[in-house]
Write a protein that holds these residues in place. Structure first.
Motif, PDB file in Angstrom:
ATOM      1  N   GLY A  77      13.314 -10.296  -3.527  1.00 60.09           N
ATOM      2  CA  GLY A  77      14.177  -9.430  -4.326  1.00 60.09           C
ATOM      3  C   GLY A  77      13.461  -8.656  -5.405  1.00 60.09           C
ATOM      4  O   GLY A  77      14.054  -8.292  -6.423  1.00 60.09           O
ATOM      5  N   LEU A  78      12.169  -8.368  -5.206  1.00 62.26           N
ATOM      6  CA  LEU A  78      11.371  -7.660  -6.219  1.00 62.26           C
ATOM      7  C   LEU A  78      11.389  -6.155  -5.928  1.00 62.26           C
ATOM      8  O   LEU A  78      10.473  -5.611  -5.307  1.00 62.26           O
ATOM      9  N   VAL A  79      12.435  -5.495  -6.379  1.00 61.35           N
ATOM     10  CA  VAL A  79      12.610  -4.069  -6.077  1.00 61.35           C
ATOM     11  C   VAL A  79      11.523  -3.229  -6.734  1.00 61.35           C
ATOM     12  O   VAL A  79      10.892  -2.376  -6.083  1.00 61.35           O
ATOM     13  N   GLU A  80      11.290  -3.420  -8.013  1.00 61.62           N
ATOM     14  CA  GLU A  80      10.302  -2.614  -8.730  1.00 61.62           C
ATOM     15  C   GLU A  80       8.902  -2.815  -8.157  1.00 61.62           C
ATOM     16  O   GLU A  80       8.131  -1.864  -8.004  1.00 61.62           O
ATOM     17  N   LYS A  81       8.574  -4.068  -7.841  1.00 61.74           N
ATOM     18  CA  LYS A  81       7.258  -4.367  -7.261  1.00 61.74           C
ATOM     19  C   LYS A  81       7.116  -3.704  -5.897  1.00 61.74           C
ATOM     20  O   LYS A  81       6.044  -3.192  -5.542  1.00 61.74           O
ATOM     21  N   GLY A  82       8.200  -3.700  -5.148  1.00 62.18           N
ATOM     22  CA  GLY A  82       8.170  -3.065  -3.835  1.00 62.18           C
ATOM     23  C   GLY A  82       7.956  -1.571  -3.928  1.00 62.18           C
ATOM     24  O   GLY A  82       7.179  -0.989  -3.164  1.00 62.18           O
ATOM     25  N   LEU A  83       8.639  -0.926  -4.874  1.00 61.71           N
ATOM     26  CA  LEU A  83       8.461   0.515  -5.072  1.00 61.71           C
ATOM     27  C   LEU A  83       7.038   0.835  -5.507  1.00 61.71           C
ATOM     28  O   LEU A  83       6.429   1.817  -5.060  1.00 61.71           O
ATOM     29  N   TRP A  84       6.478  -0.028  -6.384  1.00 63.44           N
ATOM     30  CA  TRP A  84       5.086   0.148  -6.822  1.00 63.44           C
ATOM     31  C   TRP A  84       4.127   0.024  -5.639  1.00 63.44           C
ATOM     32  O   TRP A  84       3.188   0.823  -5.491  1.00 63.44           O
ATOM     33  N   CYS A  85       4.376  -0.977  -4.792  1.00 59.87           N
ATOM     34  CA  CYS A  85       3.512  -1.208  -3.618  1.00 59.87           C
ATOM     35  C   CYS A  85       3.589  -0.037  -2.643  1.00 59.87           C
ATOM     36  O   CYS A  85       2.570   0.410  -2.102  1.00 59.87           O
ATOM     37  N   PHE A  86       4.802   0.484  -2.433  1.00 62.25           N
ATOM     38  CA  PHE A  86       5.012   1.607  -1.518  1.00 62.25           C
ATOM     39  C   PHE A  86       4.264   2.841  -2.010  1.00 62.25           C
ATOM     40  O   PHE A  86       3.633   3.562  -1.215  1.00 62.25           O
ATOM     41  N   ASP A  87       4.307   3.087  -3.323  1.00 57.31           N
ATOM     42  CA  ASP A  87       3.603   4.239  -3.890  1.00 57.31           C
ATOM     43  C   ASP A  87       2.087   4.048  -3.859  1.00 57.31           C
ATOM     44  O   ASP A  87       1.334   4.989  -3.581  1.00 57.31           O
ATOM     45  N   ARG A  88       1.635   2.809  -4.124  1.00 57.67           N
ATOM     46  CA  ARG A  88       0.195   2.548  -4.161  1.00 57.67           C
ATOM     47  C   ARG A  88      -0.433   2.708  -2.781  1.00 57.67           C
ATOM     48  O   ARG A  88      -1.578   3.142  -2.662  1.00 57.67           O
ATOM     49  N   MET A  89       0.299   2.333  -1.768  1.00 57.58           N
ATOM     50  CA  MET A  89      -0.197   2.467  -0.402  1.00 57.58           C
ATOM     51  C   MET A  89      -0.586   3.914  -0.120  1.00 57.58           C
ATOM     52  O   MET A  89      -1.626   4.189   0.500  1.00 57.58           O
ATOM     53  N   LYS A  90       0.232   4.835  -0.611  1.00 57.15           N
ATOM     54  CA  LYS A  90      -0.047   6.256  -0.385  1.00 57.15           C
ATOM     55  C   LYS A  90      -1.092   6.797  -1.357  1.00 57.15           C
ATOM     56  O   LYS A  90      -2.032   7.492  -0.942  1.00 57.15           O
ATOM     57  N   ALA A  91      -0.936   6.475  -2.629  1.00 57.81           N
ATOM     58  CA  ALA A  91      -1.784   7.085  -3.663  1.00 57.81           C
ATOM     59  C   ALA A  91      -3.192   6.520  -3.680  1.00 57.81           C
ATOM     60  O   ALA A  91      -4.168   7.268  -3.809  1.00 57.81           O
ATOM     61  N   THR A  92      -3.328   5.202  -3.571  1.00 55.31           N
ATOM     62  CA  THR A  92      -4.646   4.563  -3.698  1.00 55.31           C
ATOM     63  C   THR A  92      -5.387   4.481  -2.377  1.00 55.31           C
ATOM     64  O   THR A  92      -6.587   4.760  -2.304  1.00 55.31           O
ATOM     65  N   TYR A  93      -4.683   4.102  -1.313  1.00 58.61           N
ATOM     66  CA  TYR A  93      -5.359   3.843  -0.038  1.00 58.61           C
ATOM     67  C   TYR A  93      -5.133   4.938   0.998  1.00 58.61           C
ATOM     68  O   TYR A  93      -5.644   4.856   2.112  1.00 58.61           O
ATOM     69  N   LEU A  94      -4.369   5.973   0.610  1.00 58.96           N
ATOM     70  CA  LEU A  94      -4.130   7.130   1.491  1.00 58.96           C
ATOM     71  C   LEU A  94      -3.566   6.712   2.843  1.00 58.96           C
ATOM     72  O   LEU A  94      -3.890   7.297   3.889  1.00 58.96           O
ATOM     73  N   ILE A  95      -2.739   5.666   2.844  1.00 58.61           N
ATOM     74  CA  ILE A  95      -2.087   5.200   4.065  1.00 58.61           C
ATOM     75  C   ILE A  95      -0.692   5.804   4.110  1.00 58.61           C
ATOM     76  O   ILE A  95       0.147   5.531   3.254  1.00 58.61           O
ATOM     77  N   GLU A  96      -0.458   6.645   5.102  1.00 52.16           N
ATOM     78  CA  GLU A  96       0.853   7.268   5.231  1.00 52.16           C
ATOM     79  C   GLU A  96       1.862   6.248   5.750  1.00 52.16           C
ATOM     80  O   GLU A  96       1.611   5.594   6.760  1.00 52.16           O
ATOM     81  N   PRO A  97       2.991   6.082   5.055  1.00 53.77           N
ATOM     82  CA  PRO A  97       3.988   5.096   5.500  1.00 53.77           C
ATOM     83  C   PRO A  97       4.486   5.399   6.915  1.00 53.77           C
ATOM     84  O   PRO A  97       4.761   6.547   7.254  1.00 53.77           O
ATOM     85  N   GLN A  98       4.590   4.350   7.711  1.00 51.29           N
ATOM     86  CA  GLN A  98       5.117   4.442   9.064  1.00 51.29           C
ATOM     87  C   GLN A  98       6.581   3.994   9.058  1.00 51.29           C
ATOM     88  O   GLN A  98       7.070   3.461   8.055  1.00 51.29           O
ATOM     89  N   PRO A  99       7.301   4.199  10.163  1.00 49.71           N
ATOM     90  CA  PRO A  99       8.715   3.776  10.200  1.00 49.71           C
ATOM     91  C   PRO A  99       8.927   2.324   9.787  1.00 49.71           C
ATOM     92  O   PRO A  99       9.925   2.004   9.128  1.00 49.71           O
ATOM     93  N   GLN A 100       7.969   1.420  10.155  1.00 48.40           N
ATOM     94  CA  GLN A 100       8.147   0.015   9.791  1.00 48.40           C
ATOM     95  C   GLN A 100       8.099  -0.198   8.276  1.00 48.40           C
ATOM     96  O   GLN A 100       8.752  -1.100   7.752  1.00 48.40           O
ATOM     97  N   HIS A 101       7.320   0.637   7.570  1.00 52.30           N
ATOM     98  CA  HIS A 101       7.273   0.524   6.111  1.00 52.30           C
ATOM     99  C   HIS A 101       8.597   0.990   5.490  1.00 52.30           C
ATOM    100  O   HIS A 101       9.094   0.380   4.532  1.00 52.30           O
ATOM    101  N   TYR A 102       9.140   2.073   6.038  1.00 54.55           N
ATOM    102  CA  TYR A 102      10.437   2.540   5.547  1.00 54.55           C
ATOM    103  C   TYR A 102      11.524   1.506   5.845  1.00 54.55           C
ATOM    104  O   TYR A 102      12.437   1.301   5.031  1.00 54.55           O
ATOM    105  N   ALA A 103      11.437   0.851   7.004  1.00 57.59           N
ATOM    106  CA  ALA A 103      12.413  -0.200   7.335  1.00 57.59           C
ATOM    107  C   ALA A 103      12.345  -1.335   6.323  1.00 57.59           C
ATOM    108  O   ALA A 103      13.379  -1.865   5.899  1.00 57.59           O
ATOM    109  N   CYS A 104      11.126  -1.711   5.924  1.00 57.88           N
ATOM    110  CA  CYS A 104      10.960  -2.765   4.907  1.00 57.88           C
ATOM    111  C   CYS A 104      11.558  -2.334   3.571  1.00 57.88           C
ATOM    112  O   CYS A 104      12.214  -3.130   2.877  1.00 57.88           O
ATOM    113  N   MET A 105      11.337  -1.058   3.200  1.00 57.97           N
ATOM    114  CA  MET A 105      11.864  -0.560   1.931  1.00 57.97           C
ATOM    115  C   MET A 105      13.396  -0.487   1.958  1.00 57.97           C
ATOM    116  O   MET A 105      14.060  -0.824   0.967  1.00 57.97           O
ATOM    117  N   VAL A 106      13.952  -0.073   3.088  1.00 59.58           N
ATOM    118  CA  VAL A 106      15.413  -0.030   3.221  1.00 59.58           C
ATOM    119  C   VAL A 106      15.979  -1.447   3.146  1.00 59.58           C
ATOM    120  O   VAL A 106      17.016  -1.697   2.513  1.00 59.58           O
TER     121      VAL A 106
END
Length: 555
Positions: A369-398
């Protein structure tokens, strides 16, 4: 005269140096020496030594630079390439990666030059056809085999069986196998692997049982094939049969152990998994990263987090898959802090997380139930590691947002996706609607998913659960009636497994006789009457909803 008289010893010395080379740099140094010595070597000797150098360079197919160097040497040979040179280049480029020359083009050039192929040419051509899944060219090569008289060569026939099976032409592979005058263990194994790759598991098992000779590759193929096809229980039975044989020539190796551990993982067979782990230690088998990762996954799925940590810490080497497996164990058990602490440790060891790692971290946030941590992780994946989110990542966020009842934010995220949301993304939102009883969004999402896949029973069942939770029992009955009218039902009956004294017992709705099914329904009806009679009126609706849900799922 004197210079050419010394050519033979110099040629021999250069050949020996080539055979001892272990790097491209050393080969290049020898190449320079050949160029300097070319006047004293003569034309023919120079061509012979360069061809040998080409072979040495082409013998490292995993090295792109070596293959490129071999291709350059081939094009600059002082004489027309020999059969030896053609075979070396065809072999090197047949693996399908880092190919600098197309093996089929080389074969065509070879025929045009009047060089006749031999029995070593074709197996690598068939390997390349297998890699590119080109059965049409493979069949053309089969005609060449017949024309050149190599149709009885067992080595070539085995490679053809592999090609046909890999391309999905298992019937062609079978016909070829039947007419082979001589079959070795490779022939039998090739056919067995072909059946497994084509999903013909029952045919593969019958074929396996009919084999007079089996080696460790045979056993590993049948066990791994059954595990990958989801028939892990039978895979364990095959492994036990392998052990009972007590054949010194056929002993389980690390490949066997890895597959069996995966079988235990999918079955939740903890006792058997522990036994296999002990067998690994007792037999002093190599504890590599593949087996270590499989053990982490097995212990994690069986609920033994401490054991998984112990295996992880004892691994001599850890790749990104091992780190990710351990993070995933923490994730599914709701240990988000431990998962993110391991990410930091992973980064300190300079192991780059990948898209699977971030998927595991997002799952950890969802389960905790860590919403803020999840949003931070989702943003870091793109900004720091240049990993474009895939459908499975969006499913996890939803899933994360939905569990927190943030339905507007979840739908906003879905609308922002750069790709079309798949059923897993919408399914995550539908699951959240069931959790929180959000009928409005749940009906809309369920109807959308049903429109995409009208025969998928899961969408109807989830919608009925949402309606039952909202005390809309009339809608539940209408959904059930509609499913019965349209013949919509589970394609795979529900089942559960439990391990008792090291034996995995399976309970499946498929095996329940009709009389017993009717008896179960009668008991449910009786329980429902009893609950409604004995419990206060304010609980009746909730009890009724649970009763309808149980009865609906039972059938």
């Amino acid at each position: 005269m004197g210079g050419h008289a010394n050519a033979l010893p110099l040629t021999t010395a250069l050949a020996r140096l080539i055979d001892r080379c272990h790097s491209l740099r050393q080969l290049q140094q020898i190449h320079a020496r050949i160029i300097v010595a070319r006047p004293s070597l003569g034309h023919d000797a120079t061509a012979a030594v360069l061809t040998r150098l080409l072979f040495a360079s082409a013998s490292s197919p995993s090295s792109s630079s070596s293959l490129h160097y071999a291709a350059v040497l081939f094009r600059r040979l002082p004489a027309a390439p020999t059969l030896f040179a053609y075979n070396a280049l065809i072999r090197a480029n047949s693996f399908g990666f880092c190919s600098h020359l197309n093996p089929l083009s080389l074969y065509s050039q070879m025929l045009s030059s009047g060089v006749r192929p031999d029995h070593l040419t074709f197996p690598f051509l068939f390997r390349y056809c297998s890699h590119i899944l080109d059965s049409v060219v493979g069949q053309s090569l089969h005609v060449h085999i017949l024309w050149l008289g190599f149709h009885t060569d067992v080595y070539i026939q085995n490679s053809m069986i592999h090609m046909y099976a890999t391309c999905g032409l298992i019937d062609c592979a079978g016909k070829l196998f039947e007419v082979m005058p001589l079959k070795d263990i490779v022939s039998w194994n090739s056919m067995l692997i072909g059946y497994l790759r084509c999903g013909e598991l029952d045919l593969a098992l019958d074929f396996f049982l009919g084999m007079r000779e089996r080696n460790v590759i045979t056993w590993n193929s049948i066990i791994t094939g059954f595990v990958q096809a989801g028939r892990s229980r039978e895979a364990l039975d095959l492994f036990h049969e392998m052990l009972i044989l007590h054949d010194d020539n056929v002993k389980p190796n690390k490949v066997t152990v890895s597959s069996v551990v995966s079988a235990c993982s999918s079955l939740g067979a903890l006792d058997q998994g522990k036994w296999v782990h002990g067998y690994l230690k007792k037999q002093s088998l190599e504890f590599d990263v593949v087996i270590g990762t499989a053990l982490i996954d097995m212990y994690g799925k069986c609920g033994c987090v401490e054991r998984a940590i112990e295996v992880f810490e004892k691994m001599p080497k850890k790749d990104v898959l091992a780190w990710t497996a351990m993070i995933l164990v923490f994730a599914v058990h709701g240990l988000a802090e431990e998962a993110f602490a391991l990410l930091e440790q992973m980064e300190r060891h300079r192991v780059m997380p990948n898209h699977v790692t971030f998927g595991a971290l997002l799952r950890a946030c969802a389960h905790s139930g860590l919403v803020e941590k999840g949003l931070w992780c989702f943003d870091r994946m793109k900004a720091t590691y240049l990993i474009e989110p895939q459908p499975q990542h969006y499913a996890c966020m939803v899933d994360l947002l939905g569990r927190a009842a943030l339905f507007e934010e979840a739908e906003r995220l879905i609308r922002s996706m750069p790709m079309e949301p798949d059923s897993f993304v919408w399914g995550a939102l539908l699951g959240a609607c069931r959790m929180h009883g959000n009928v409005e969004v749940g009906e809309r999402v369920a109807n959308y998913l049903i429109g995409l896949d009208p025969q998928n029973h899961a969408f109807y069942i989830t919608l009925s659960d949402i309606c039952a939770k909202a005390k809309r029992f009339g809608d539940v009955k209408r959904i059930r009636s509609f499913m019965e009218e349209c013949g919509i039902r589970k394609t795979t009956p529900g089942c559960s497994m439990i391990e008792v004294d090291g034996q995995v017992l399976e309970f499946s709705a498929k095996r329940v006789p009709k009389d017993l099914r009717n008896e179960i329904e009668w008991v449910l009806d009786a329980i429902n009457v009893e609950l409604r009679y004995n419990f206060p009126h304010h609980d009746a609706d909730n009890l009724q909803a649970e009763y309808v849900r149980l009865k609906f799922h039972q059938t």
